[in-house]
Structures are given as C-alpha cells and as structure tokens.
Motif scaffolding. Structure first.
Motif, PDB file in Angstrom:
ATOM      1  N   THR A  38       0.855  -1.384  -0.153  1.00  0.00           N
ATOM      2  CA  THR A  38       0.156  -0.158  -0.054  1.00  0.00           C
ATOM      3  C   THR A  38       0.810   1.297  -0.052  1.00  0.00           C
ATOM      4  N   SER A  39       0.436   2.326  -0.233  1.00  0.00           N
ATOM      5  CA  SER A  39       0.981   3.408  -0.392  1.00  0.00           C
ATOM      6  C   SER A  39       0.050   4.844   0.075  1.00  0.00           C
ATOM      7  N   HIS A  40       0.257   5.651   0.936  1.00  0.00           N
ATOM      8  CA  HIS A  40      -0.503   6.748   1.288  1.00  0.00           C
ATOM      9  C   HIS A  40       0.240   8.283   1.374  1.00  0.00           C
ATOM     10  N   THR A  41       0.291   8.945   0.575  1.00  0.00           N
ATOM     11  CA  THR A  41       1.018   9.983   0.508  1.00  0.00           C
ATOM     12  C   THR A  41       0.397  11.282   1.124  1.00  0.00           C
ATOM     13  N   PRO A  42       1.117  11.828   2.192  1.00  0.00           N
ATOM     14  CA  PRO A  42       0.688  13.001   2.933  1.00  0.00           C
ATOM     15  C   PRO A  42       0.451  13.961   2.140  1.00  0.00           C
ATOM     16  N   ARG A  43      -0.586  14.920   2.476  1.00  0.00           N
ATOM     17  CA  ARG A  43      -1.019  15.833   1.681  1.00  0.00           C
ATOM     18  C   ARG A  43      -0.423  17.222   2.010  1.00  0.00           C
TER      19      ARG A  43
ATOM     20  N   THR B 279       0.875  15.925  11.934  1.00  0.00           N
ATOM     21  CA  THR B 279       0.374  16.573  10.931  1.00  0.00           C
ATOM     22  C   THR B 279       0.379  15.878   9.546  1.00  0.00           C
ATOM     23  N   ALA B 280       1.127  15.025   9.451  1.00  0.00           N
ATOM     24  CA  ALA B 280       1.401  14.335   8.401  1.00  0.00           C
ATOM     25  C   ALA B 280       0.199  13.096   8.182  1.00  0.00           C
ATOM     26  N   ALA B 281      -0.024  12.725   9.494  1.00  0.00           N
ATOM     27  CA  ALA B 281      -0.820  11.573   9.674  1.00  0.00           C
ATOM     28  C   ALA B 281      -2.287  12.283   9.223  1.00  0.00           C
TER      29      ALA B 281
ATOM     30  N   ALA C 288       2.674  -7.076  14.985  1.00  0.00           N
ATOM     31  CA  ALA C 288       3.294  -6.499  13.578  1.00  0.00           C
ATOM     32  C   ALA C 288       2.090  -6.851  12.706  1.00  0.00           C
ATOM     33  N   ALA C 289       1.319  -7.827  12.743  1.00  0.00           N
ATOM     34  CA  ALA C 289       0.221  -8.029  11.802  1.00  0.00           C
ATOM     35  C   ALA C 289      -0.802  -6.954  11.569  1.00  0.00           C
ATOM     36  N   ALA C 290      -0.849  -6.591  12.997  1.00  0.00           N
ATOM     37  CA  ALA C 290      -1.857  -5.453  13.090  1.00  0.00           C
ATOM     38  C   ALA C 290      -1.563  -4.093  12.393  1.00  0.00           C
ATOM     39  N   VAL C 291      -0.274  -3.767  12.520  1.00  0.00           N
ATOM     40  CA  VAL C 291       0.384  -2.551  12.087  1.00  0.00           C
ATOM     41  C   VAL C 291       0.194  -2.755  10.452  1.00  0.00           C
ATOM     42  N   ALA C 292       0.763  -3.903   9.656  1.00  0.00           N
ATOM     43  CA  ALA C 292       0.618  -4.211   8.400  1.00  0.00           C
ATOM     44  C   ALA C 292      -0.877  -4.039   8.101  1.00  0.00           C
ATOM     45  N   SER C 293      -1.886  -4.451   8.942  1.00  0.00           N
ATOM     46  CA  SER C 293      -3.191  -4.319   8.668  1.00  0.00           C
ATOM     47  C   SER C 293      -3.762  -3.193   8.699  1.00  0.00           C
ATOM     48  N   LEU C 294      -3.491  -2.207   9.694  1.00  0.00           N
ATOM     49  CA  LEU C 294      -4.077  -0.772   9.635  1.00  0.00           C
ATOM     50  C   LEU C 294      -3.483  -0.172   8.288  1.00  0.00           C
ATOM     51  N   LEU C 295      -2.171  -0.339   7.656  1.00  0.00           N
ATOM     52  CA  LEU C 295      -1.737   0.140   6.642  1.00  0.00           C
ATOM     53  C   LEU C 295      -2.364  -0.167   5.677  1.00  0.00           C
ATOM     54  N   GLN C 296      -3.274  -1.015   5.352  1.00  0.00           N
ATOM     55  CA  GLN C 296      -4.142  -1.250   4.252  1.00  0.00           C
ATOM     56  C   GLN C 296      -5.135  -0.204   4.113  1.00  0.00           C
TER      57      GLN C 296
ATOM     58  N   LEU D  32       4.128   6.199   9.485  1.00  0.00           N
ATOM     59  CA  LEU D  32       4.158   5.121   8.444  1.00  0.00           C
ATOM     60  C   LEU D  32       3.034   5.544   7.542  1.00  0.00           C
ATOM     61  N   ILE D  33       3.670   5.341   6.289  1.00  0.00           N
ATOM     62  CA  ILE D  33       2.880   5.737   5.103  1.00  0.00           C
ATOM     63  C   ILE D  33       2.730   4.469   3.870  1.00  0.00           C
ATOM     64  N   GLY D  34       3.083   3.483   4.254  1.00  0.00           N
ATOM     65  CA  GLY D  34       2.923   2.555   3.271  1.00  0.00           C
ATOM     66  C   GLY D  34       3.580   1.009   3.813  1.00  0.00           C
TER      67      GLY D  34
END
Length: 270
Positions: free
Chosen positions: A43-48, A86-88, A163-171, A212-214
């Motif tokens: 995944t990828s999430h670019t801060p605005r 702020t990024a988040a 670790a699995a929950a971190v990866a899951s949230l990043l979805q 974390l952004i992706g």
C-alpha cells in the motif's frame, strides 16, 4: 502489552531532532486493532502536506514566538510528534476540512508552523513532565491523537500492538508511530533503510515520532501469518527532503517486533 491499568510513561532525553515520549493509557487497550488474517497487499499513502522540517526553522522563515505566544525563537524544535501528527491527519482531511482547521496543505512553512502549534497543545494534555512553552520537553503520540480529536479533526483512533496489526492498519491509511531512535538510524543506507547492518548495537539517543505511510513489501506464509523480516514499511520523517529517500525512510516489521514494548502505533480515523 505490559500495561493493564493506569498510565505507562517512558521518557527519553531531549534532542533537537527527537522529542517523543512513550505515553500509554490502559483505556487505549479497549481500542486495539486486530488483524483478521486476511491477505495483505502493498500500500501507499502520500501525506497531503509537503515533507516537513523541524530543524533550520530560521531558514524557513519561521519564528516560533510568532507561532506560540511565550515561546523563544529557536532554530530547531523537538516537535516530531506534532510533525508526525500533521502528516498523519493530512491523509484524512479534504481541502475544506484543512482550510477550516487552518492547515495549508500546499505550503511547507505554514504546515510546519501548524505542526508546532499542534505540538504545543499536545504538551499540555499528556502526562510527561513539562509544557511548551517555556520548555521544549517533548510530547507523545497519544497526546497528539487526543488534541486532534478535541479539535474535531478525527473521530477516534485505533492502536496496533502486533506486527500483523500494524500491516493491517496500513491497508486503510497511515499510522502515527512512536519509537526509540538509535544513533545508527540518523544515516539510512542508500536505499533508505534505517535498520540495515548492525544497528541494534548502536545506542538509543532519544524517542522519535514518524508517520508510517505504506507497505513497500508484504510477505505472508501459507497459513496467512505475516513474515516480519520480509515485510517492509515506508515512513515519512520530518527532517526535510534531504534525509533518507526524499524525506522518507524504510524499515522491516522485524524491527517493530524487536522494539514492540517501547513502540506505540496509532491510526487516526474520521
């Protein structure tokens, strides 16, 4: 998690680049995200907001005294929690929401000033000693989440403790991430990894907040269990675009697992 009641506070020494303390409230355990075992994808999430810089404030035209009444003008501030927050939160706000909140999504200087104001407010609500101003004593990711909720910019927030929950949230979005910071991590390798080589033998120099952004890469075994040593996260730092990979860094979730008891991972939600 070792916390079962009350509040856990782990304070770190102050540094101009590092101003995060770990503060966890037992009530937060009621809002822990669990991974269901579903397949995970990169995944990828670019801060605005642009990549921010909590240092070289004078060169950016920032006078802290004009942003936070009573503060002294300094060239660097341990406001990583405000910058990470702020990024988040920029990932959640549309143009109208951001404008109403006074956050200029296109102007790096204005966004940095907004982050400093957020940091100042956070030092007044967490349980770490001291408040800014007058003292740049640091704050916590939990305090940032509380302030953003009080401002009406987020509706709630979820914690990840595996670790699995971190990866899951990043979805679904970015993750505000507080961690011990090691001396070796100041200089990522040529690919942007902070945790390459023998990093764990270097000293902890403070606490730091990033976003974390992706997921650059995610690996699960045949049973759906995540393989942390092969799963890579990308994070946005607040030390300008000259740091790391154009302002971003990389690390594996094996590093998260190793440091888990000292980490807090929070996803802001509308």
């Amino acid at each position: 998690m070792p916390l079962t009641h009350g509040t856990l506070i782990h304070r770190y020494p102050h540094h101009s680049k590092l101003g995060r303390h770990q503060v966890l409230d037992a009530r937060s355990l009621e809002w822990v995200h669990e991974h269901t075992g579903a397949a995970l994808k990169p995944t990828s999430h670019t801060p605005r907001v642009p990549v921010l810089d909590q240092e070289d404030l004078f060169a950016q035209g920032i006078r802290v005294s004009q942003v936070v009444p009573g503060a002294e003008d300094v060239d660097a501030l341990g406001s990583c929690t405000g910058n990470g927050g702020t990024a988040a939160v920029s990932l959640l706000l549309d143009d109208a929401d951001a404008k109403a909140a006074g956050l200029d999504l296109a102007d790096a200087k204005a966004a940095e000033e907004w982050a400093i104001g957020l940091y100042a407010d956070a030092t007044g609500v967490d349980d770490a000693d001291g408040r800014f101003p007058p003292s740049d004593t640091g704050s916590s990711g939990l305090a940032i989440a509380k302030v953003l909720k009080r401002r009406g910019l987020v509706g709630h927030y979820r914690h990840a403790t595996t670790a699995a929950a971190v990866a899951s949230l990043l979805q679904t979005g970015g993750v505000l991430y507080g961690t011990p910071w090691f001396k070796a991590w100041f200089e990522p390798d040529r690919y942007g990894f902070v945790d390459g080589g023998n990093w764990s033998s270097s000293p902890v120099v403070g606490g730091h907040e990033i976003c974390l952004i992706g997921l650059e890469q995610v690996v699960q075994d045949h049973a759906g269990r995540i393989e942390p040593e092969s799963t890579i996260v990308r994070f946005r730092n607040s030390w300008s675009r000259s740091w790391g990979d154009d302002g971003d860094g990389l690390m594996t979730l094996a590093t998260y697992q190793l440091l888990r008891r000292y980490v807090d991972a929070i996803q802001l939600r509308k």
